[in-house]
Design an enzyme around this catalytic site. Structure first.
Site, PDB file in Angstrom:
ATOM      1  N   GLY A  15       0.758  -1.416  -0.101  1.00  9.54           N
ATOM      2  CA  GLY A  15      -0.048   0.160  -0.023  1.00  9.54           C
ATOM      3  C   GLY A  15       0.863   1.392  -0.037  1.00  9.54           C
ATOM      4  O   GLY A  15       1.946   1.303  -0.707  1.00  9.54           O
ATOM      5  N   CYS A  16       0.386   2.288   0.585  1.00 13.94           N
ATOM      6  CA  CYS A  16       1.087   3.600   0.730  1.00 13.94           C
ATOM      7  C   CYS A  16       2.565   3.498   1.208  1.00 13.94           C
ATOM      8  O   CYS A  16       2.503   2.998   2.307  1.00 13.94           O
ATOM      9  CB  CYS A  16       0.463   4.662   1.446  1.00 13.94           C
ATOM     10  SG  CYS A  16       1.164   6.150   1.533  1.00 13.94           S
ATOM     11  N   PHE A  17       3.629   3.815   0.562  1.00 17.72           N
ATOM     12  CA  PHE A  17       4.730   3.680   0.933  1.00 17.72           C
ATOM     13  C   PHE A  17       5.341   4.460   2.458  1.00 17.72           C
ATOM     14  O   PHE A  17       6.165   4.263   3.084  1.00 17.72           O
ATOM     15  CB  PHE A  17       6.101   3.843  -0.206  1.00 17.72           C
ATOM     16  CG  PHE A  17       5.964   4.938  -0.924  1.00 17.72           C
ATOM     17  CD1 PHE A  17       5.400   6.309  -0.554  1.00 17.72           C
ATOM     18  CD2 PHE A  17       6.545   4.880  -2.172  1.00 17.72           C
ATOM     19  CE1 PHE A  17       5.418   7.181  -1.558  1.00 17.72           C
ATOM     20  CE2 PHE A  17       6.582   6.012  -2.899  1.00 17.72           C
ATOM     21  CZ  PHE A  17       5.958   7.146  -2.541  1.00 17.72           C
TER      22      PHE A  17
END
Length: 169
Positions: A15-17
């Site tokens: 997902g979002c890093f």
């Protein structure tokens, strides 16, 4: 990124890093040589804005450099499965799109075997609800593109920033 003798790379998309980086740094910080967020999976260099269009085939990833005598690859993979929802296809929380897919890019045949074994163990354990959809893909022939400077250590520099990661088990 070239590795020094005695070091290895591990690359995870969860997902979002921003949250991926935050959680791995918190768990393994002193045992990591480096942790960089960026993009992997697509054919060419891309900006964050390009990746967000969903047309580049890149995933937001965290690439770790580490010494295997200080932290085992298997421990990194087990933690990866704990800190995001590996049953969610192309999304984590409010983030939707192929750039948010659950993916492990393996850098050796041994990493491939370990990642597949741990995926199967986690699936069989009943600790996740549903079928794991994590892609396990060889990094051979793929390039890691470092994310823009403002994305590095984003949640450390912006403690009120958006993060949907948590420990699931």
């Amino acid at each position: 990124m070239a590795t020094k003798a005695g070091t290895e790379l591990a690359t995870f998309g969860a997902g979002c890093f921003w949250g991926t980086e935050k959680f791995f740094r918190k768990q393994f910080g002193a045992n990591l040589i480096s942790a960089l967020v960026g993009y992997m999976g697509g054919a060419s260099n891309a900006t964050y804005q390009d990746v967000c269009t969903g047309t580049t085939n890149h995933a937001e990833v965290l690439q770790l450099s580490y010494e295997p005598n200080k932290v085992a690859y298997a421990d990194l993979v087990r933690f990866f499965f704990r800190m995001h929802d590996p049953t969610s296809l192309n999304r984590q929380g409010n983030d939707r799109g192929t750039q948010y897919r659950s993916v492990i890019f393996t850098h050796t045949n041994e990493q491939q075997k370990i990642a597949e074994q741990i995926r199967d163990e986690v699936q069989a354990s009943g600790k996740v609800k549903g079928q794991i959809v994590t892609q396990i893909q060889s990094a051979t022939g793929l390039q890691f593109f470092t994310g823009e400077p403002y994305h590095q250590r984003y949640l450390e520099n912006n403690p009120d920033g958006y993060c949907n990661h948590r420990l699931y088990f």
